[in-house]
Design a protein around this motif. Structure first.
Motif, PDB file in Angstrom:
ATOM      1  N   ASN A  11       0.811  -1.213   0.000  1.00 35.37           N
ATOM      2  CA  ASN A  11       0.000   0.000   0.000  1.00 35.37           C
ATOM      3  C   ASN A  11       0.845   1.265   0.000  1.00 35.37           C
ATOM      4  O   ASN A  11       0.451   2.279  -0.556  1.00 35.37           O
ATOM      5  N   PHE A  14       3.657   0.438  -3.444  1.00 31.15           N
ATOM      6  CA  PHE A  14       3.123  -0.244  -4.619  1.00 31.15           C
ATOM      7  C   PHE A  14       3.866  -1.537  -4.931  1.00 31.15           C
ATOM      8  O   PHE A  14       3.786  -2.048  -6.035  1.00 31.15           O
ATOM      9  N   PHE A 105      -3.690   2.704  -3.939  1.00 28.81           N
ATOM     10  CA  PHE A 105      -4.553   1.716  -4.557  1.00 28.81           C
ATOM     11  C   PHE A 105      -6.008   2.053  -4.241  1.00 28.81           C
ATOM     12  O   PHE A 105      -6.326   2.480  -3.123  1.00 28.81           O
ATOM     13  N   ASN A 108      -7.325   0.540  -1.127  1.00 30.92           N
ATOM     14  CA  ASN A 108      -6.718   0.940   0.154  1.00 30.92           C
ATOM     15  C   ASN A 108      -7.705   1.877   0.862  1.00 30.92           C
ATOM     16  O   ASN A 108      -7.493   3.085   0.968  1.00 30.92           O
ATOM     17  N   VAL A 130      -5.788   2.459  -9.413  1.00 32.07           N
ATOM     18  CA  VAL A 130      -5.026   3.433  -8.627  1.00 32.07           C
ATOM     19  C   VAL A 130      -5.817   4.732  -8.545  1.00 32.07           C
ATOM     20  O   VAL A 130      -6.257   5.261  -9.571  1.00 32.07           O
TER      21      VAL A 130
END
Length: 186
Positions: A11, A14, A105, A108, A130
């Motif tokens: 997270n 990447f 992300f 996330n 993303v």
């Protein structure tokens, strides 16, 4: 960064592998806050001092900076990143930045929530899983209220152990001397 779980490293960087030393070195250099600033949160226990969170901004241009966070797995969800975002914003505005930008992300959710709950005006675009975000560093009225509510809740939580203790130790009471002041008070 070495103690983060692979998911937390994914997270933040990447990738679940270790971050490149060049990036760590760049983040560790806060000698010119007009370019880069990193804030650390440490936990102190007896003789053990451990970093539990890091937040950085790095200049993209004269008015925009990229912002990123990493919080130890055991401290995630406790508001540490939110407080660090507020503090970074204060420093950034002092050095002429008007916007933060970040990429995370799209799944996330915890980090997206930090940005959403910050009170800063946010613009976002999601491409290929993303989310690219831009935060205006001008605090909205709602943002000020949110910040004040977080401060109030933290103050109340810090007083709870004093006002509602789980246990109490009484020192100075003698079992033998029934006339001692400690025994009489107890």
């Amino acid at each position: 960064f070495h103690e983060l779980s692979p998911e937390s490293r994914r997270n933040r960087f990447f990738t679940s592998s270790e971050p490149p030393e060049s990036l760590v070195d760049r983040m560790a250099d806060s000698s010119d806050p007009r370019q880069t600033l990193t804030l650390l949160v440490h936990r102190f226990r007896t003789d053990d001092v451990r970093p539990v969170a890091v937040a950085s901004y790095m200049a993209v241009n004269a008015t925009n900076a990229e912002v990123a966070f990493a919080v130890a797995d055991t401290f995630q969800g406790r508001g540490v990143a939110t407080v660090l975002l507020e503090r970074l914003a204060v420093h950034a505005t002092r050095h002429g930045f008007r916007k933060f930008q970040a990429s995370t992300f799209a799944d996330n959710h915890a980090m997206l929530e930090v940005f959403r709950d910050s009170g800063f005006e946010i613009r976002s675009k999601t491409t290929a899983g993303v989310a690219d975000l831009q935060l205006s560093l001008t605090m909205s009225a709602e943002g000020v209220r949110s910040s004040e509510e977080r401060e109030r809740a933290a103050t109340a939580a810090s007083l709870a152990p004093l006002l509602k203790p789980a246990s109490v130790a009484v020192v100075g009471v003698s079992r033998d001397d029934r006339t001692s002041i400690g025994r009489r008070v107890f």
